[in-house]
Each structure stands twice: as structure tokens, then as C-alpha cells.
Design a protein around this motif. Sequence first.
Motif, mmCIF file in Angstrom:
data_model
loop_
_atom_site.group_PDB
_atom_site.id
_atom_site.type_symbol
_atom_site.label_atom_id
_atom_site.label_comp_id
_atom_site.label_asym_id
_atom_site.label_seq_id
_atom_site.Cartn_x
_atom_site.Cartn_y
_atom_site.Cartn_z
ATOM 1 N N GLU A 143 -2.542 -6.400 4.865
ATOM 2 C CA GLU A 143 -1.241 -5.756 4.975
ATOM 3 C C GLU A 143 -0.150 -6.682 5.535
ATOM 4 O O GLU A 143 0.344 -6.495 6.641
ATOM 5 C CB GLU A 143 -1.332 -4.501 5.848
ATOM 6 C CG GLU A 143 -2.278 -3.460 5.303
ATOM 7 C CD GLU A 143 -2.367 -2.238 6.192
ATOM 8 O OE1 GLU A 143 -1.962 -1.170 5.731
ATOM 9 O OE2 GLU A 143 -2.834 -2.381 7.342
ATOM 10 N N THR A 175 -2.679 -4.009 0.685
ATOM 11 C CA THR A 175 -1.377 -3.416 0.978
ATOM 12 C C THR A 175 -1.414 -1.915 0.757
ATOM 13 O O THR A 175 -2.226 -1.414 -0.020
ATOM 14 C CB THR A 175 -0.260 -4.050 0.118
ATOM 15 O OG1 THR A 175 0.994 -3.553 0.567
ATOM 16 C CG2 THR A 175 -0.438 -3.747 -1.356
ATOM 17 N N HIS A 176 -0.541 -1.240 1.464
ATOM 18 C CA HIS A 176 -0.276 0.172 1.228
ATOM 19 C C HIS A 176 1.177 0.344 0.794
ATOM 20 O O HIS A 176 1.667 1.458 0.701
ATOM 21 C CB HIS A 176 -0.525 0.997 2.504
ATOM 22 C CG HIS A 176 -1.960 1.094 2.854
ATOM 23 N ND1 HIS A 176 -2.543 0.324 3.830
ATOM 24 C CD2 HIS A 176 -2.949 1.857 2.345
ATOM 25 C CE1 HIS A 176 -3.828 0.609 3.914
ATOM 26 N NE2 HIS A 176 -4.099 1.545 3.024
ATOM 27 N N SER A 177 1.844 -0.755 0.552
ATOM 28 C CA SER A 177 3.273 -0.729 0.286
ATOM 29 C C SER A 177 3.583 -0.716 -1.208
ATOM 30 O O SER A 177 3.240 -1.655 -1.923
ATOM 31 C CB SER A 177 3.936 -1.958 0.917
ATOM 32 O OG SER A 177 5.263 -2.064 0.475
ATOM 33 N N PRO A 178 4.278 0.310 -1.669
ATOM 34 C CA PRO A 178 4.720 0.298 -3.068
ATOM 35 C C PRO A 178 5.716 -0.834 -3.333
ATOM 36 O O PRO A 178 5.800 -1.334 -4.448
ATOM 37 C CB PRO A 178 5.377 1.665 -3.272
ATOM 38 C CG PRO A 178 5.479 2.310 -1.943
ATOM 39 C CD PRO A 178 4.637 1.551 -0.984
ATOM 40 N N ILE A 179 6.449 -1.267 -2.316
ATOM 41 C CA ILE A 179 7.388 -2.377 -2.480
ATOM 42 C C ILE A 179 6.630 -3.645 -2.859
ATOM 43 O O ILE A 179 7.028 -4.378 -3.773
ATOM 44 C CB ILE A 179 8.209 -2.603 -1.185
ATOM 45 C CG1 ILE A 179 9.054 -1.374 -0.878
ATOM 46 C CG2 ILE A 179 9.076 -3.857 -1.297
ATOM 47 C CD1 ILE A 179 9.691 -1.378 0.499
ATOM 48 N N LEU A 181 3.583 -3.849 -4.207
ATOM 49 C CA LEU A 181 3.006 -3.654 -5.536
ATOM 50 C C LEU A 181 4.048 -3.828 -6.629
ATOM 51 O O LEU A 181 3.778 -4.466 -7.652
ATOM 52 C CB LEU A 181 2.356 -2.275 -5.632
ATOM 53 C CG LEU A 181 1.121 -2.066 -4.760
ATOM 54 C CD1 LEU A 181 0.659 -0.613 -4.848
ATOM 55 C CD2 LEU A 181 0.005 -3.007 -5.153
ATOM 56 N N ASP A 182 5.233 -3.297 -6.418
ATOM 57 C CA ASP A 182 6.295 -3.425 -7.411
ATOM 58 C C ASP A 182 6.701 -4.874 -7.630
ATOM 59 O O ASP A 182 7.083 -5.240 -8.734
ATOM 60 C CB ASP A 182 7.522 -2.604 -6.997
ATOM 61 C CG ASP A 182 7.302 -1.107 -7.131
ATOM 62 O OD1 ASP A 182 6.311 -0.699 -7.788
ATOM 63 O OD2 ASP A 182 8.115 -0.340 -6.569
#
Length: 186
Positions: A143, A175-179, A181-182
Motif C-alpha cells: 500500500e 493497494t486498496h486505492s482506485p486511484i 489502479l486507474d
Amino acid sequence: YVSTPISTFDLQNVRIYKPDPNKLILPGPVGIGEEVVTADCSNLVGFLDLMLSKYRRNIFNRTEQDINTCIAEFDEISLDDASPTEELRKKFGDKSFKRIGLTNSKQGITYWADELSEGTLYFLALLCIINQPNPPKLLLLEEPEKGIHPRRIREVIQFILRLVEEKDIQVIMTTHSPIVLDMFAE
């Protein structure tokens, strides 16, 4: 960004990092030649002290510039003499100890590690991992966006991608972040 198959690495070239902000607020021993950041980043003081004296133009200045890119109010990393806790004295003996801080040189204010937010400490640790002179060939980051302001996640990932390109290493991130991943969907 995969350049070398994982099967060609030996385990000594793999490092899993999970910075522990509780250890980052403690003074650290200096003068013990730590060119590699430890897995919990508890040796950042010794690491930065060595980078300041040995790699001033390359590593230390770049880390300061990266801090300033994302946290504009800080333009210097400061190291100052500090008294160790009894536990640290038992562990490291009669070494010199310093503490770490971030400075706003225009205002003449330094915020020491115990005054900084956990996210800021985590970010500093991440920059030290990224900027170390000889990073492992396979870097595992848990993360990397943890504690980072959402507006700054893009810059953090760009720093990591810069490392991949400049040092030809592989990075595996959770990661848990959509940012985050995007960014890889672009």
C-alpha cells in the motif's frame, strides 16, 4: 514494466517494505554505514545521515526535491543530535544519535519526526526506499498510498515508476486505492 522474469532473482535481491511510523519518530544511530533501508524503515536516520555525507548531490538532494514536490512547505530534510532512549542505548551502545525533521527554510521552522503526521513520515520513508543507491531488483511495497493525501498519490506512483525505469527493477505493489489502479489502466 516487467523487464526480467522473477525466476532469475535470488532472494537476497528481494525486499518487502512495510514502514513503521512508530519507529520513524525515534532517534537513530549514525555512523554505521547503512546504504540500504531496512524493511520497517527504522534506520532512516542512519540512512539519511550517510546519504547526506556520501551521496549529497545524488540521493539526499533528490529526496529533498521529491519531498518539496509533494509537500511544498518543506524544502529541507534536517538531522540534529538527539538523546537516545534507554532501549536504543542498550541496542546500539555508545553511538551518536540523531533525529530527523522536515524544514521550511523560508520560515526557519523545523518539524521533528514526533511532530509530523504519520502520512508525512510514511511518505519520507517511501522516498528513501525509492531513492536508495542500490535498490533490490525486486521491490515489494504494501500500500504505497497509505497515509498519502489523495491529491498526492499520482506523484508517489510516478516516483515509483521513475525508479523502475532508471534502475531497471521490478516493483510489486498491493493497494486498496482506485486511484492507483486507474493509473495502470491509462
